[in-house]
Write an enzyme that holds these catalytic residues in place. Structure first.
Site, mmCIF file in Angstrom:
data_model
loop_
_atom_site.group_PDB
_atom_site.id
_atom_site.type_symbol
_atom_site.label_atom_id
_atom_site.label_comp_id
_atom_site.label_asym_id
_atom_site.label_seq_id
_atom_site.Cartn_x
_atom_site.Cartn_y
_atom_site.Cartn_z
ATOM 1 N N ASN A 38 -6.184 0.190 -4.160
ATOM 2 C CA ASN A 38 -7.429 0.902 -3.868
ATOM 3 C C ASN A 38 -7.840 0.696 -2.415
ATOM 4 O O ASN A 38 -7.064 0.203 -1.593
ATOM 5 C CB ASN A 38 -8.541 0.430 -4.806
ATOM 6 C CG ASN A 38 -8.947 -0.998 -4.523
ATOM 7 O OD1 ASN A 38 -8.096 -1.871 -4.317
ATOM 8 N ND2 ASN A 38 -10.248 -1.265 -4.483
ATOM 9 N N CYS A 90 -9.733 -1.496 -1.058
ATOM 10 C CA CYS A 90 -9.767 -2.887 -0.591
ATOM 11 C C CYS A 90 -8.591 -3.703 -1.100
ATOM 12 O O CYS A 90 -8.601 -4.928 -0.997
ATOM 13 C CB CYS A 90 -11.094 -3.537 -0.987
ATOM 14 S SG CYS A 90 -12.543 -2.659 -0.373
ATOM 15 N N GLU A 106 -7.473 -4.681 -4.016
ATOM 16 C CA GLU A 106 -7.510 -5.627 -5.137
ATOM 17 C C GLU A 106 -7.264 -4.957 -6.480
ATOM 18 O O GLU A 106 -7.111 -5.646 -7.487
ATOM 19 C CB GLU A 106 -8.846 -6.391 -5.176
ATOM 20 C CG GLU A 106 -10.001 -5.649 -5.825
ATOM 21 C CD GLU A 106 -10.679 -4.656 -4.907
ATOM 22 O OE1 GLU A 106 -11.735 -4.109 -5.285
ATOM 23 O OE2 GLU A 106 -10.169 -4.434 -3.794
#
Length: 848
Positions: free
Chosen positions: A456, A458, A460
């Site tokens: 995604n 970020c 994670e």
């Protein structure tokens, strides 16, 4: 001529000087009144509360006077006091506490029209819950379902003292971006805000009032804080509560432009967006329907970039998008250049992030100095949808077909040449981030119903995507620092937090407003959530565990094991109560394979040893038996996100990161804030070393205490900054956490120096350790703390610093046949880099 106020003058002098400069304040009715210096002093003393002995009231008054002009409004006067007190945070964190209280005082006046010193303060505060809910519904902001709650009953459970848990950064962030307002009218106080969020997550609970109180008690104490979209939109008419969306773009013009529209809708409602573009055919590929050659993927990414730039998420944050491309794609080299500041601007995308999706075979070819072949997806459409052994066998077959001329569009280059370029661009632009395809898929619980095509925004989240399913991440994070009591980790309290948090996260899925139907389809079918972690550095300070000590690996592993144990158990208990998620059958959970078990699967599939090993310390048979009997409510349960904003609100260090600096100025959309390490200040106070000289030296060295004489080595070891720590050790810490997690971790790399060899080692050692993803590469900034207040005669007029250029990564890879354990033992961090770090960039996703 205007009289200048000098530090050390009396309050009487201040008052006389002010009278000569300006003498009136105008209230909101327009009436004038004389400024009362004694009233200002009284207000500051009220705000100082328990810290009155730690601050200088006169100094704040003097600073405030500088910003006061004749006929100033009451709100302007209130702002002047906040600005005055916050200017001295570098002297003592107590000034931040005062700033927070002063800002709250202004908020209370705006919400209730009364002073915080009113005798009916508590009654007014509690009554504002019902008043605010009804007003919000009338304005069309709040969901009418909030009216089904007994606000007077809930208001009795507000703990008003918890406002004092919010520091200045937290209070300012909530004030600027979170508290409800309509046409500039604020109608929400901090505890009312927390209760409204809790109510908005309790609609479907059988006992909604008790659930709301339970949820409120957890989040208002900052033990667990939901992700930003949940805080922004819980209880609103359109409760878009999810943090990120992941989609796959098909090699079809209609679907490409549908994806732009999807991105716009998801961004509009504050979702971060990730697009997988690896399906798109490369430049020169034939488009049979119109018999012309394709222009490739880059022009489409330019449109995605401009779509992102055009939208402001919920009016609170800039839109944020990341695009992924697999490294065998024929246009990967152009993709690496997208964020450069040179070249054809029509082929640059400065407003989106980029990430490389890297199969294991590529890293193997790098290590063995082999060749790497680039393909156009239209000739090898299956490559992007397989992984592990299947990918390796098919890829090698494609290479053979290319050599025979069966596959027309291809290019062969040395793998190390491409890897060098990837690392060079990463250092130069911070992009593309490096993420690993095979660990993300092989360790995925949902390998039976799809493929993970990207992470995604970020890095994670590792969820399946397809044309029919846009993956959704529903996030919230445990604040580990709030679970350290009397010098130990309170596991009973932590377990209670986990079970309540999992319930809240599961509720998000059913309450959520979905901007596009594919997201709703995916989320309701698989019900993934991402319970994360923040405040690790705070907890380590409180436990006196250094970030580079041998015991940290054991601590993070056992702590994350405990969190995983209870998170999985909590989801299984919800499955008993509410039913398992619909695609549970055939999942790894259903097959009895837990996250820690998947390390062996990765090792077997890769054919190389994984340096991170499973070492259970709890009785997992209890959880395994429960899951075997009742299943899981959620396909995925854990993910450690950056927690940038919610850690600001919580007053803790973000996610699992070490302290960036002990003193620096942080900029985000809520303003600029002086950040000082409160734990360091307290430890220095304990040894009577917090004084004017120490403060000046701390500023001179930009927060770094390693060069300050008189500070014990024990404290220097404890308060090393992120760039003083071994980045390879940080990789191993993330690996110890990651082995218990079914998704991934936003791992920022902090690189001090210009060693291309070290940069290579960090990512290769991470790959050997089984990491799924990396996030930003952080390099040491050339900017410094403002030093205008320092004595130039004592410290000099400039600070000497070493500015180095980036060492070319071209010669960095020669012979890497050495044992991986030998590589892991190396740490080369000795050269300072002159490069601005985006940690202080208000447009940076990690700063928001």
């Amino acid at each position: 001529m205007e009289q200048e106020i000098k530090i050390g003058t009396t309050l009487s002098d201040v008052g006389q000087a002010y009278t000569r400069r300006a003498g009136t304040v105008r209230d909101k009715r327009g009436d004038q009144q004389n400024l009362d210096i004694d009233k200002i002093r009284s207000t500051i003393l009220w705000a100082a509360d328990i810290y009155s002995a730690d601050i200088d009231v006169s100094m704040i008054v003097e600073e405030a006077v500088k910003n006061i002009f004749d006929d100033i409004s009451l709100s302007g006067l209130a702002d002047a006091l906040v600005l005055a007190s916050s200017a001295f945070i570098e002297l003592d964190p107590a000034y931040g506490y005062i700033s927070s209280r002063l800002l709250f005082k202004r908020l209370f006046k705006r919400v209730t029209d009364y002073s915080v010193k009113d005798t009916h303060y508590e009654v007014l505060y509690r009554a504002s819950l019902a008043d605010g809910i009804h007003y919000g519904v009338r304005c069309g902001l709040f969901d009418k379902r909030l009216l089904d709650f007994d606000c007077f009953y809930l208001s009795e459970h507000l703990d008003l003292s918890r406002d004092n848990l919010l520091g200045y950064v937290g209070m300012r962030t909530l004030y600027e971006r979170y508290f409800a307002r309509y046409e500039e009218k604020y109608f929400e106080l901090p505890q009312v805000f927390w209760m409204r969020v809790a109510m908005g997550l309790s609609y479907n609970e059988p006992n909604r009032h008790e659930s709301a109180i339970r949820f409120y008690n957890l989040i208002s104490t900052l033990q667990y804080v939901p992700g930003t979209p949940t805080l922004l939109h819980s209880g609103l008419v359109r409760p878009q509560l999810s943090s990120c969306y992941l989609s796959t773009v098909e090699d079809d013009l209609k679907h490409i432009f549908k994806s732009y529209g999807d991105n716009a809708q998801m961004s509009k409602y504050s979702g971060g967006v990730a697009n997988d573009w690896s399906n798109i055919r490369a430049t020169g590929a034939e488009i049979k329907t119109i018999n012309i050659e394709s222009q490739g993927v880059v022009p489409f990414l330019k449109i995605a970039n401009d779509t992102t730039a055009a939208i402001n998420r919920s009016g609170k944050r800039r839109s944020a998008t990341v695009v992924y491309l697999e490294v065998w794609h024929l246009e990967i080299e152009d993709f690496l250049d997208l964020r450069r500041n040179t070249g054809d601007e029509r082929r640059r995308t400065h407003d989106i992030n980029t990430a490389s999706w890297v199969p294991d075979l590529f890293i193997k070819r790098v290590l063995e100095d082999g060749q790497w072949t680039l393909f156009s997806p239209h000739e090898v459409p299956d490559l992007h949808h397989i992984y592990g052994h299947k990918f390796e066998q098919r890829y090698i077959a494609c290479e053979e077909q290319a050599q025979k001329g069966i596959i027309k569009l291809h290019k062969t280059i040395p793998a190390r040449q491409l890897w060098r370029k990837m690392l060079s661009r990463l250092f130069e632009t911070g992009h593309p981030w490096i993420t690993f395809k095979d660990p993300s898929n092989i360790r995925s619980p949902q390998d039976h119903v799809g493929v993970v095509h990207s992470s995604n925004l970020c890095t994670e989240i590792t969820l399946n995507t397809s044309a029919d399913e846009i993956a959704v991440c529903n996030l919230g994070s445990i604040n580990l620092s709030r679970h350290i009591h009397n010098g130990v980790l309170d596991k009973e309290s932590l377990a209670q937090t986990i079970h309540t948090a999992i319930r809240m996260l599961d509720n998000v899925i059913d309450i959520n407003f979905y901007p596009v139907p594919e997201a709703q389809n995916s989320n309701l079918r698989h019900r993934p959530i991402g319970l994360g972690l923040m405040g690790l550095q705070d907890a380590l300070y409180m436990l006196n565990i250094n970030f580079d000590s041998p015991e940290i690996l054991t601590f993070v592993s056992t702590t994350m094991e405990f969190i995983a144990y209870h998170a999985i158990l909590a989801s299984s208990e919800l499955a008993k109560e509410r039913g398992a998620y619909s695609s549970y059958k055939g999942s790894k959970w259903n097959r009895g394979i837990f996250p820690q078990d998947t390390l062996e699967l990765l090792e077997k599939e890769r054919g190389l040893p994984i340096t991170t090993k499973k070492n259970e310390t709890l009785d997992w048979q209890i959880v395994r038996a429960h899951v075997a009997q009742y299943g899981m409510r959620n396909s995925n349960v854990m993910a450690i996100a950056p927690t940038a904003t919610i850690s600001n609100i919580s007053g803790c260090f973000p996610c699992i990161e070490p302290a960036y600096k002990n003193l620096y100025v942080k900029a985000n959309m809520s303003g600029e804030f002086t950040i000082i390490n409160k734990y360091l200040v307290q430890d220095l106070k304990n040894i009577n070393a917090w004084n004017k000289d120490t403060i000046e030296m701390l500023k001179y060295y930009d927060g770094n205490i390693q060069m300050i004489d008189g500070i014990p080595q024990e404290l220097k070891n404890k308060y090393k900054e992120a760039f003083d720590l071994d980045p390879i050790m940080q990789v191993h810490i993330t690996a110890q956490l990651g082995k218990w997690i079914d998704q991934s971790i936003s791992h920022n790399v902090f690189l001090k120096g210009t060693s291309g060899k070290l940069l290579h080692d960090i990512y290769i050692i991470g790959w050997f350790a089984g990491l799924k993803t990396f996030y930003y590469l952080r390099t040491l900034g050339a900017t410094q703390i403002e030093k205008a207040t320092l004595d130039a005669k004592k410290f000099g007029f400039t600070q000497k610093r070493t500015y180095e250029t980036f060492e070319s990564v071209e010669p960095m890879i020669n012979d890497h046949s050495e044992d991986i354990n030998a590589i892991q033992s190396k740490s080369i961090i000795n050269v300072q880099a002159a490069r601005a770090c985006s940690l202080v960039d208000p447009d940076c996703e990690s700063c928001q």
